[in-house]
Design a protein around this motif. Structure first.
Motif, PDB file in Angstrom:
ATOM      1  N   MET A   1      11.410  20.757  -1.953  1.00  0.00           N
ATOM      2  CA  MET A   1      12.390  21.769  -1.603  1.00  0.00           C
ATOM      3  C   MET A   1      12.455  22.850  -2.673  1.00  0.00           C
ATOM      4  N   GLY A   2      12.313  22.468  -3.955  1.00  0.00           N
ATOM      5  CA  GLY A   2      12.375  23.435  -5.047  1.00  0.00           C
ATOM      6  C   GLY A   2      11.310  24.506  -4.926  1.00  0.00           C
ATOM      7  N   GLY A   3      10.084  24.116  -4.513  1.00  0.00           N
ATOM      8  CA  GLY A   3       9.012  25.089  -4.350  1.00  0.00           C
ATOM      9  C   GLY A   3       9.328  26.106  -3.276  1.00  0.00           C
ATOM     10  N   LEU A   4       9.886  25.646  -2.176  1.00  0.00           N
ATOM     11  CA  LEU A   4      10.269  26.552  -1.098  1.00  0.00           C
ATOM     12  C   LEU A   4      11.333  27.535  -1.573  1.00  0.00           C
ATOM     13  N   LEU A   5      12.315  27.032  -2.297  1.00  0.00           N
ATOM     14  CA  LEU A   5      13.376  27.907  -2.795  1.00  0.00           C
ATOM     15  C   LEU A   5      12.820  28.949  -3.755  1.00  0.00           C
ATOM     16  N   LEU A   6      11.852  28.566  -4.563  1.00  0.00           N
ATOM     17  CA  LEU A   6      11.216  29.531  -5.467  1.00  0.00           C
ATOM     18  C   LEU A   6      10.432  30.567  -4.683  1.00  0.00           C
ATOM     19  N   ASP A   7       9.764  30.125  -3.628  1.00  0.00           N
ATOM     20  CA  ASP A   7       8.941  31.031  -2.825  1.00  0.00           C
ATOM     21  C   ASP A   7       9.764  32.116  -2.137  1.00  0.00           C
ATOM     22  N   ILE A   8      11.011  31.827  -1.833  1.00  0.00           N
ATOM     23  CA  ILE A   8      11.812  32.838  -1.137  1.00  0.00           C
ATOM     24  C   ILE A   8      12.702  33.636  -2.095  1.00  0.00           C
TER      25      ILE A   8
ATOM     26  N   LEU B   1      29.344  19.215  -2.841  1.00  0.00           N
ATOM     27  CA  LEU B   1      29.228  17.827  -3.271  1.00  0.00           C
ATOM     28  C   LEU B   1      27.813  17.271  -3.097  1.00  0.00           C
ATOM     29  N   LEU B   2      26.898  18.093  -2.607  1.00  0.00           N
ATOM     30  CA  LEU B   2      25.506  17.663  -2.462  1.00  0.00           C
ATOM     31  C   LEU B   2      24.815  17.679  -3.824  1.00  0.00           C
ATOM     32  N   PRO B   3      23.966  16.698  -4.091  1.00  0.00           N
ATOM     33  CA  PRO B   3      23.282  16.657  -5.386  1.00  0.00           C
ATOM     34  C   PRO B   3      22.115  17.651  -5.430  1.00  0.00           C
ATOM     35  N   MET B   4      22.353  18.794  -6.000  1.00  0.00           N
ATOM     36  CA  MET B   4      21.330  19.834  -6.072  1.00  0.00           C
ATOM     37  C   MET B   4      21.630  20.695  -7.288  1.00  0.00           C
ATOM     38  N   GLY B   5      20.621  21.385  -7.797  1.00  0.00           N
ATOM     39  CA  GLY B   5      20.825  22.266  -8.936  1.00  0.00           C
ATOM     40  C   GLY B   5      20.182  23.613  -8.711  1.00  0.00           C
ATOM     41  N   SER B   6      20.668  24.613  -9.426  1.00  0.00           N
ATOM     42  CA  SER B   6      20.136  25.962  -9.277  1.00  0.00           C
ATOM     43  C   SER B   6      19.420  26.446 -10.532  1.00  0.00           C
ATOM     44  N   GLU B   7      19.475  25.670 -11.584  1.00  0.00           N
ATOM     45  CA  GLU B   7      18.940  26.104 -12.876  1.00  0.00           C
ATOM     46  C   GLU B   7      17.441  26.377 -12.844  1.00  0.00           C
ATOM     47  N   VAL B   8      16.683  25.513 -12.190  1.00  0.00           N
ATOM     48  CA  VAL B   8      15.224  25.673 -12.149  1.00  0.00           C
ATOM     49  C   VAL B   8      14.845  26.941 -11.398  1.00  0.00           C
ATOM     50  N   VAL B   9      15.526  27.204 -10.299  1.00  0.00           N
ATOM     51  CA  VAL B   9      15.229  28.402  -9.515  1.00  0.00           C
ATOM     52  C   VAL B   9      15.591  29.643 -10.321  1.00  0.00           C
ATOM     53  N   LEU B  10      16.749  29.647 -10.954  1.00  0.00           N
ATOM     54  CA  LEU B  10      17.154  30.780 -11.784  1.00  0.00           C
ATOM     55  C   LEU B  10      16.160  30.996 -12.920  1.00  0.00           C
TER      56      LEU B  10
END
Length: 141
Positions: free
Chosen positions: A1-8, A23-32
């Motif tokens: 999923m992280g790769g897709l988020l980076l691609d867009i 409350l979903l386990p996810m982070g935004s740091e890598v994409v930023l």
């Protein structure tokens, strides 16, 4: 999923920042970080991440505001009790810590349960989350 988020690109940052505040386990740091390192505008990226993250926190607030409190406490009893105790001890100022992993999301949910004034909620959560993304961007760039 992280790769897709980076691609867009910025849309991926918005999506990751929004869901990481729920409350979903996810982070935004890598994409930023990836978007910053690939030459993205720090100001634009900070604004996008902050707005999305605050909107995600508003989802938690709304869930708390309208939720059946008995059901809520049965879902993650220890975490919810801890967040409620922290919130009652430090009051609305604890919302400055809404960005902190593990405790931040329950704090925003408890703010809804306790019917914290929405204007205060938005002000404190936005300030805390914006400062987090600013510091993170300075460290990365």
């Amino acid at each position: 999923m992280g790769g897709l988020l980076l691609d867009i690109g910025q849309t991926g940052l918005f999506v990751s920042a929004f869901f990481s505040a729920t409350l979903l386990p996810m982070g935004s740091e890598v994409v930023l970080a990836s978007l910053l390192l690939s030459g993205g505008s720090p100001v634009s990226l900070i604004i996008i991440a902050t707005v999305a993250n605050v909107l995600g926190s508003l989802v938690n607030y709304a869930m708390g505001y309208w939720a059946n409190q008995g059901w809520l406490k049965r879902q993650k009893p220890g975490l919810m009790i801890s967040a409620e105790q922290r919130f009652r001890r430090y009051g609305r100022w604890s919302l400055l810590l809404a960005w902190v992993p593990i405790i931040g999301d329950p704090l925003t949910l408890i703010a809804g349960v306790l019917r914290v004034n929405l204007l205060w909620f938005l002000l404190l959560v936005t300030l805390g989350k914006a400062l987090r993304y600013i510091v993170l961007s300075i460290v990365i760039v």
